[in-house]
Motif scaffolding. Structure first.
Motif, mmCIF file in Angstrom:
data_model
loop_
_atom_site.group_PDB
_atom_site.id
_atom_site.type_symbol
_atom_site.label_atom_id
_atom_site.label_comp_id
_atom_site.label_asym_id
_atom_site.label_seq_id
_atom_site.Cartn_x
_atom_site.Cartn_y
_atom_site.Cartn_z
ATOM 1 N N LEU A 1 0.836 -1.202 0.000
ATOM 2 C CA LEU A 1 0.000 0.000 0.000
ATOM 3 C C LEU A 1 0.869 1.249 0.000
ATOM 4 N N TYR A 2 1.908 1.229 0.829
ATOM 5 C CA TYR A 2 2.789 2.398 0.892
ATOM 6 C C TYR A 2 3.539 2.606 -0.442
ATOM 7 N N TRP A 3 3.948 1.516 -1.047
ATOM 8 C CA TRP A 3 4.618 1.609 -2.355
ATOM 9 C C TRP A 3 3.677 2.233 -3.382
ATOM 10 N N TYR A 4 2.411 1.769 -3.376
ATOM 11 C CA TYR A 4 1.418 2.329 -4.294
ATOM 12 C C TYR A 4 1.279 3.839 -4.075
ATOM 13 N N ARG A 5 1.184 4.273 -2.824
ATOM 14 C CA ARG A 5 1.025 5.694 -2.533
ATOM 15 C C ARG A 5 2.248 6.495 -2.964
ATOM 16 N N LEU A 6 3.429 5.941 -2.752
ATOM 17 C CA LEU A 6 4.657 6.617 -3.168
ATOM 18 C C LEU A 6 4.707 6.767 -4.688
ATOM 19 N N GLU A 7 4.396 5.688 -5.396
ATOM 20 C CA GLU A 7 4.425 5.743 -6.857
ATOM 21 C C GLU A 7 3.362 6.710 -7.390
ATOM 22 N N THR A 8 2.208 6.758 -6.752
ATOM 23 C CA THR A 8 1.145 7.657 -7.183
ATOM 24 C C THR A 8 1.589 9.109 -7.062
ATOM 25 N N LYS B 1 4.675 10.173 -6.967
ATOM 26 C CA LYS B 1 5.780 10.386 -7.916
ATOM 27 C C LYS B 1 5.242 10.654 -9.315
ATOM 28 N N ARG B 2 4.233 9.912 -9.726
ATOM 29 C CA ARG B 2 3.681 10.113 -11.069
ATOM 30 C C ARG B 2 3.043 11.492 -11.206
ATOM 31 N N ARG B 3 2.424 11.985 -10.156
ATOM 32 C CA ARG B 3 1.873 13.343 -10.212
ATOM 33 C C ARG B 3 2.991 14.379 -10.342
ATOM 34 N N LEU B 4 4.092 14.168 -9.637
ATOM 35 C CA LEU B 4 5.238 15.065 -9.801
ATOM 36 C C LEU B 4 5.721 15.044 -11.242
ATOM 37 N N LEU B 5 5.895 13.853 -11.810
ATOM 38 C CA LEU B 5 6.408 13.738 -13.174
ATOM 39 C C LEU B 5 5.461 14.387 -14.175
#
Length: 354
Positions: free
Chosen positions: A103-110, A112-116
């Motif tokens: 779950l934490y990995w999913y939130r981190l990737e989410t 990050k994608r908004r930043l990108l």
């Protein structure tokens, strides 16, 4: 963030969606189009985009989409890579044997994608570690395993480390309260650390260094000493007269990163308000009106700020109506606005070169 719709049925969809709730079409983000697309199954493992700009092109799901369920980005069907452009930037993922880490990995990737997405919208180039092994952008999502050596969120020559605990809402809120911070989010961390990355790319060793020092101070000041002094003595009492946050007073690098992050916050929120056609019509004729729908990438800095102030009134008023803390708990002193203007100028020049 722009507004997205399902290309099959027209349903409103969002940047993180993987399935249209109305027609159940597979959804995925196509980076080269900067669009969420609906897809229909084609050959095995391939999906045909229904977005009109894709012209029926075939795509494959990122491995972390198809297998790990932590992504929703797509790659061209003939791409030899198995990870999307975003996931390839992640160098270290959390230990998935630990409870909640997926779950934490999913939130981190989410986040990050908004930043990108924002960096791409601003025309800011990103070089991965594959292109620049020494200073390319990479992300390590690490967790505390040794109480004597806690993981610190930070940046080092393009390598951004995020403590996985920051993806735990309860933990992050406790830290925010303990640190007397008005604002602490995963996306805010990514924005801040990207500021350090772009300082190296856009400021260090360039003609921007002199005007940077005039506004933020001499970045050659010893960072370790500044860090110790900040955590020992705290920020000056009048910090808000010249900085966006108390932490920004710690060192010129942190002042730049905090200001950079705040600029990204402003353009992202304004971009979203533009996409939704938001208009502010206050009762008093002399109050500002949020009626200019100029896209952020085309707006001058003065126009950005003219639109920003009334929008923050709306954000805070809506949150108070919901019984929530202010959505925008900041004040912008003139020196802070000047720093934001400087960030705007730096980004505008960098964007013009890409």
């Amino acid at each position: 963030m722009k507004a997205f719709h399902c290309n099959r049925c027209g349903q409103r969809v969002f940047f993180e969606n993987v399935l249209c709730e109305r027609c159940e079409a597979l959804l995925g983000y196509v980076p080269e189009l900067r669009e969420i697309s609906a897809f229909e199954a084609a050959d095995e493992g391939q999906w045909r985009s229904l977005h009109p700009d894709a012209e029926g092109k075939l795509y494959q799901q990122c491995h972390n989409y198809a297998v790990e369920n932590v992504c929703n980005w797509m790659l061209p069907a003939d791409d030899t890579e198995t990870l999307c452009r975003s996931c390839r930037l992640t160098h270290t993922i959390p230990n998935l044997a630990e409870p909640n880490n997926r779950l934490y990995w999913y939130r981190l990737e989410t986040a990050k994608r908004r930043l990108l997405y924002t960096l791409d919208a601003l025309g800011l180039a990103i070089q991965s570690r594959h292109v620049d092994p020494d200073n390319g952008l990479a992300f390590d999502f690490l967790e505390n395993v040794d109480p004597a050596a806690p993981i610190m969120t930070g940046h080092d020559n393009g390598r951004i480390t995020l403590n996985v605990a920051e993806a735990d809402d309860a933990h992050r809120e406790k830290v925010r309260t303990d640190m007397c911070e008005p604002y602490r989010t995963l996306l805010g961390h990514f924005r801040h650390e990207s500021g350090h990355y772009y300082f190296q790319k856009l400021i260090a060793g360039t003609h921007w260094l002199k005007p940077f020092r005039e506004r933020f101070g001499d970045e050659q000041a010893d960072y370790g000493e500044a860090l110790d002094a900040y955590y020992r003595d705290g920020a000056p009492a009048d910090w808000d007269a010249r900085c966006i946050s108390a932490y920004a007073t710690m060192h010129p690098w942190e002042d730049w990163a905090e200001t950079w992050a705040h600029y990204l916050l402003i353009v992202d929120v304004l971009d979203t308000s533009t996409a939704y056609g938001l208009a502010l019509l206050p009762p008093a004729p002399n109050e500002p009106r949020l009626t200019d729908q100029t896209p952020v990438e085309e707006a001058s800095f003065d126009n950005l700020m003219k639109r920003w102030y009334p929008l923050t009134d709306v954000l805070n008023s809506l949150n108070r109506s919901l019984g929530m803390p202010d959505g925008y708990p900041f004040t912008l002193a003139p020196p802070v606005v000047d720093k934001l203007r400087f960030v705007h100028r730096v980004i505008a020049q960098a964007s013009a070169r890409t």
